[in-house]
Scaffold this motif. Structure first.
Motif, PDB file in Angstrom:
ATOM      1  N   LEU A 115       1.282  -1.410  -0.108  1.00 47.48           N
ATOM      2  CA  LEU A 115      -0.158  -0.267   0.052  1.00 47.48           C
ATOM      3  C   LEU A 115       1.269   1.083   0.236  1.00 47.48           C
ATOM      4  CD1 LEU A 115      -2.901   1.343   0.560  1.00 47.48           C
ATOM      5  CD2 LEU A 115      -2.391   1.514   3.040  1.00 47.48           C
ATOM      6  N   ARG A 116       0.826   2.116  -0.712  1.00 48.48           N
ATOM      7  CA  ARG A 116       1.202   3.528  -1.034  1.00 48.48           C
ATOM      8  C   ARG A 116       0.216   4.249  -2.000  1.00 48.48           C
ATOM      9  NH1 ARG A 116       2.458  -0.200  -4.945  1.00 48.48           N
ATOM     10  NH2 ARG A 116       1.872   0.928  -6.842  1.00 48.48           N
ATOM     11  N   GLU A 117       1.045   6.064  -1.821  1.00 48.88           N
ATOM     12  CA  GLU A 117       0.295   7.142  -1.964  1.00 48.88           C
ATOM     13  C   GLU A 117       0.850   7.753  -2.645  1.00 48.88           C
ATOM     14  OE1 GLU A 117      -0.152  10.400   0.451  1.00 48.88           O
ATOM     15  OE2 GLU A 117       1.324   9.490   1.715  1.00 48.88           O
ATOM     16  N   LEU A 118       0.191   8.434  -3.738  1.00 46.75           N
ATOM     17  CA  LEU A 118       0.605   9.259  -5.294  1.00 46.75           C
ATOM     18  C   LEU A 118       1.507  10.818  -4.813  1.00 46.75           C
ATOM     19  CD1 LEU A 118       0.084   8.677  -7.982  1.00 46.75           C
ATOM     20  CD2 LEU A 118      -1.629  10.781  -8.179  1.00 46.75           C
ATOM     21  N   ARG A 122       3.381  12.626 -12.375  1.00 45.58           N
ATOM     22  CA  ARG A 122       4.069  12.526 -13.873  1.00 45.58           C
ATOM     23  C   ARG A 122       5.735  12.578 -14.113  1.00 45.58           C
ATOM     24  NH1 ARG A 122       0.577  16.369 -13.616  1.00 45.58           N
ATOM     25  NH2 ARG A 122      -0.985  16.693 -15.042  1.00 45.58           N
ATOM     26  N   ALA A 123       6.481  11.447 -12.906  1.00 42.94           N
ATOM     27  CA  ALA A 123       8.037  11.848 -12.740  1.00 42.94           C
ATOM     28  C   ALA A 123       8.327  10.282 -13.829  1.00 42.94           C
ATOM     29  CB  ALA A 123       7.659  11.223 -11.392  1.00 42.94           C
ATOM     30  N   ALA A 124       9.464  10.772 -14.018  1.00 44.26           N
ATOM     31  CA  ALA A 124      10.205   9.762 -15.213  1.00 44.26           C
ATOM     32  C   ALA A 124      10.366   8.179 -14.945  1.00 44.26           C
ATOM     33  CB  ALA A 124      11.486  11.114 -15.632  1.00 44.26           C
ATOM     34  N   ARG A 125      10.620   7.932 -13.550  1.00 46.36           N
ATOM     35  CA  ARG A 125      10.798   7.230 -12.761  1.00 46.36           C
ATOM     36  C   ARG A 125       9.431   6.480 -12.660  1.00 46.36           C
ATOM     37  NH1 ARG A 125      13.412   6.627  -8.855  1.00 46.36           N
ATOM     38  NH2 ARG A 125      14.675   3.819  -9.090  1.00 46.36           N
ATOM     39  N   TYR A 126       9.719   4.894 -13.074  1.00 47.97           N
ATOM     40  CA  TYR A 126       8.434   4.734 -12.210  1.00 47.97           C
ATOM     41  C   TYR A 126       7.992   4.870 -10.363  1.00 47.97           C
ATOM     42  CZ  TYR A 126       4.456   1.291 -11.505  1.00 47.97           C
ATOM     43  OH  TYR A 126       3.334   0.992 -10.570  1.00 47.97           O
ATOM     44  N   GLN A 127       9.021   4.240 -10.031  1.00 49.12           N
ATOM     45  CA  GLN A 127       9.390   4.153  -8.823  1.00 49.12           C
ATOM     46  C   GLN A 127       9.189   5.293  -7.667  1.00 49.12           C
ATOM     47  OE1 GLN A 127      11.340   3.171 -10.696  1.00 49.12           O
ATOM     48  NE2 GLN A 127      11.314   0.823 -11.013  1.00 49.12           N
ATOM     49  N   ASP A 128       9.021   6.547  -8.637  1.00 52.44           N
ATOM     50  CA  ASP A 128       9.523   7.579  -8.116  1.00 52.44           C
ATOM     51  C   ASP A 128       7.714   8.138  -7.899  1.00 52.44           C
ATOM     52  OD1 ASP A 128      11.995   8.124  -7.595  1.00 52.44           O
ATOM     53  OD2 ASP A 128      12.424   8.736  -9.643  1.00 52.44           O
ATOM     54  N   ARG A 129       6.771   8.128  -8.420  1.00 44.98           N
ATOM     55  CA  ARG A 129       5.449   8.058  -8.852  1.00 44.98           C
ATOM     56  C   ARG A 129       5.137   8.386  -7.407  1.00 44.98           C
ATOM     57  NH1 ARG A 129       4.595   5.550 -14.493  1.00 44.98           N
ATOM     58  NH2 ARG A 129       6.289   6.617 -15.897  1.00 44.98           N
ATOM     59  N   PHE A 130       5.631   7.189  -6.121  1.00 44.79           N
ATOM     60  CA  PHE A 130       4.488   6.404  -5.281  1.00 44.79           C
ATOM     61  C   PHE A 130       5.305   6.952  -3.868  1.00 44.79           C
ATOM     62  CE2 PHE A 130       3.099   4.828  -8.839  1.00 44.79           C
ATOM     63  CZ  PHE A 130       1.664   4.279  -8.723  1.00 44.79           C
ATOM     64  N   GLN A 131       4.790   7.203  -2.929  1.00 41.29           N
ATOM     65  CA  GLN A 131       5.541   7.264  -1.857  1.00 41.29           C
ATOM     66  C   GLN A 131       5.032   6.156  -0.744  1.00 41.29           C
ATOM     67  OE1 GLN A 131       5.978  10.928  -1.056  1.00 41.29           O
ATOM     68  NE2 GLN A 131       3.888  11.084   0.175  1.00 41.29           N
ATOM     69  N   PRO A 132       5.594   5.700   0.063  1.00 40.84           N
ATOM     70  CA  PRO A 132       5.190   5.253   1.793  1.00 40.84           C
ATOM     71  C   PRO A 132       3.791   5.469   2.142  1.00 40.84           C
ATOM     72  CG  PRO A 132       7.281   5.079   1.572  1.00 40.84           C
ATOM     73  CD  PRO A 132       7.734   5.905   0.633  1.00 40.84           C
ATOM     74  N   PHE A 133       2.776   5.143   3.120  1.00 41.30           N
ATOM     75  CA  PHE A 133       1.819   5.930   3.218  1.00 41.30           C
ATOM     76  C   PHE A 133       1.327   4.580   4.382  1.00 41.30           C
ATOM     77  CE2 PHE A 133      -3.232   5.046   4.344  1.00 41.30           C
ATOM     78  CZ  PHE A 133      -3.325   6.769   4.234  1.00 41.30           C
ATOM     79  N   ALA A 134       1.482   5.191   5.969  1.00 43.17           N
ATOM     80  CA  ALA A 134       1.155   4.765   6.674  1.00 43.17           C
ATOM     81  C   ALA A 134       0.011   4.197   7.050  1.00 43.17           C
ATOM     82  CB  ALA A 134       1.790   5.344   7.660  1.00 43.17           C
ATOM     83  N   GLY A 135      -0.824   3.364   6.748  1.00 37.46           N
ATOM     84  CA  GLY A 135      -2.191   3.054   6.618  1.00 37.46           C
ATOM     85  C   GLY A 135      -2.525   1.577   7.273  1.00 37.46           C
ATOM     86  N   PRO A 136      -3.807   1.188   7.918  1.00 39.92           N
ATOM     87  CA  PRO A 136      -3.605  -0.251   7.595  1.00 39.92           C
ATOM     88  C   PRO A 136      -3.835  -0.797   6.194  1.00 39.92           C
ATOM     89  CG  PRO A 136      -5.855   1.044   7.275  1.00 39.92           C
ATOM     90  CD  PRO A 136      -4.825   1.770   7.406  1.00 39.92           C
ATOM     91  N   ASP A 137      -3.514  -2.558   6.633  1.00 35.48           N
ATOM     92  CA  ASP A 137      -3.218  -3.459   5.940  1.00 35.48           C
ATOM     93  C   ASP A 137      -4.041  -2.773   5.273  1.00 35.48           C
ATOM     94  OD1 ASP A 137      -0.649  -4.106   6.371  1.00 35.48           O
ATOM     95  OD2 ASP A 137      -1.247  -5.419   7.703  1.00 35.48           O
ATOM     96  N   PRO A 138      -3.994  -3.293   3.091  1.00 36.38           N
ATOM     97  CA  PRO A 138      -6.021  -3.161   2.358  1.00 36.38           C
ATOM     98  C   PRO A 138      -6.275  -5.041   2.911  1.00 36.38           C
ATOM     99  CG  PRO A 138      -3.980  -2.852   1.179  1.00 36.38           C
ATOM    100  CD  PRO A 138      -3.129  -3.330   3.052  1.00 36.38           C
ATOM    101  N   SER A 139      -7.874  -4.321   2.258  1.00 32.31           N
ATOM    102  CA  SER A 139      -8.764  -5.891   3.243  1.00 32.31           C
ATOM    103  C   SER A 139      -8.924  -7.003   1.617  1.00 32.31           C
ATOM    104  CB  SER A 139     -10.200  -5.230   3.384  1.00 32.31           C
ATOM    105  OG  SER A 139      -9.888  -4.500   4.239  1.00 32.31           O
ATOM    106  N   ASP A 140      -7.958  -8.239   1.700  1.00 35.09           N
ATOM    107  CA  ASP A 140      -8.229  -8.599   0.579  1.00 35.09           C
ATOM    108  C   ASP A 140      -9.186  -9.600   0.657  1.00 35.09           C
ATOM    109  OD1 ASP A 140      -5.711  -8.462   0.778  1.00 35.09           O
ATOM    110  OD2 ASP A 140      -5.399 -10.768   1.530  1.00 35.09           O
TER     111      ASP A 140
END
Length: 208
Positions: A115-118, A122-140
């Motif tokens: 889980l991460r947030e936007l 528009r970042a050139a590198r895909y990895q730079d488009r997101f950053q860690p998000f401190a939230g509950p684990d997503p529900s499967d």
């Protein structure tokens, strides 16, 4: 890619499939759809079609969260499996009496991770488009549904028709989240209590 036999034959089939190559995010998907069509003279015909697909989606939108810092647009990696079996039968017993049947069990299960947030779409590198998000684990999830519709049509006099309808539904949503097992999930689905609806609809032709 697809193959199809001669549809004029009493028994014919179709096989279709697709595969999506892995992209920069690691996302990929594939699916296969075989089906069988049958025709017994002109009175009885039908089809049975299977759908099976699987995919890994690295940037699956999960939800928006708003706090004092603003709105967080969250995404997660989703591994999802889906299957369904669609059956149709049309049977004309007499010129005034016919039966139509439709039935489809459907199962899909998804496992969320990372889980991460936007951060910068528009970042050139895909990895730079997101950053860690401190939230509950997503529900499967694991969603199972069955829908069927049976219609008996009787033209009891010219232009006047009665329809006898039986609809059945089943659903299970909270068992085995994130886990996909076709045999187990179909057994669990058909062990669930069903909801049945019976209807009678009619029309009458008036001569003026």
């Amino acid at each position: 890619l697809g193959f199809q036999t001669d549809q004029r034959s009493p028994l014919s089939g179709t096989l279709q499939g697709y595969f999506v190559l892995t992209d920069v995010s690691g996302s990929t998907e594939w699916g296969i759809d075989p089906s069988l069509n049958f025709r017994v003279a002109s009175r009885l015909q039908g089809s049975v079609g299977l759908h099976l697909s699987a995919g890994t989606y690295d940037a699956q939108w999960y939800g928006n969260t708003t706090d004092a810092a603003g709105t967080h647009y969250t995404f997660a990696r989703l591994d999802q499996r889906t299957t369904s079996l669609t059956t149709r039968v049309d049977y004309t017993m007499t010129p005034t009496l016919s039966l139509q049947v439709y039935a489809q069990p459907f199962i899909t299960a998804g496992d969320y991770s990372d889980l991460r947030e936007l951060a910068d779409p528009r970042a050139a590198r895909y990895q730079d488009r997101f950053q860690p998000f401190a939230g509950p684990d997503p529900s499967d999830f694991n969603v199972k549904q069955f829908r069927s519709n049976t219609v008996l049509r009787w033209e009891y006099r010219p232009g006047s028709v009665l329809f006898f309808v039986w609809q059945q539904g089943r659903g299970q949503y909270g068992r085995d989240p994130g886990s996909f097992d076709i045999g187990r999930d179909y057994r669990n689905l058909f062990n669930v209590r069903s909801d049945n609806t019976f209807l009678i609809k009619g029309s009458y032709w008036f001569s003026l």
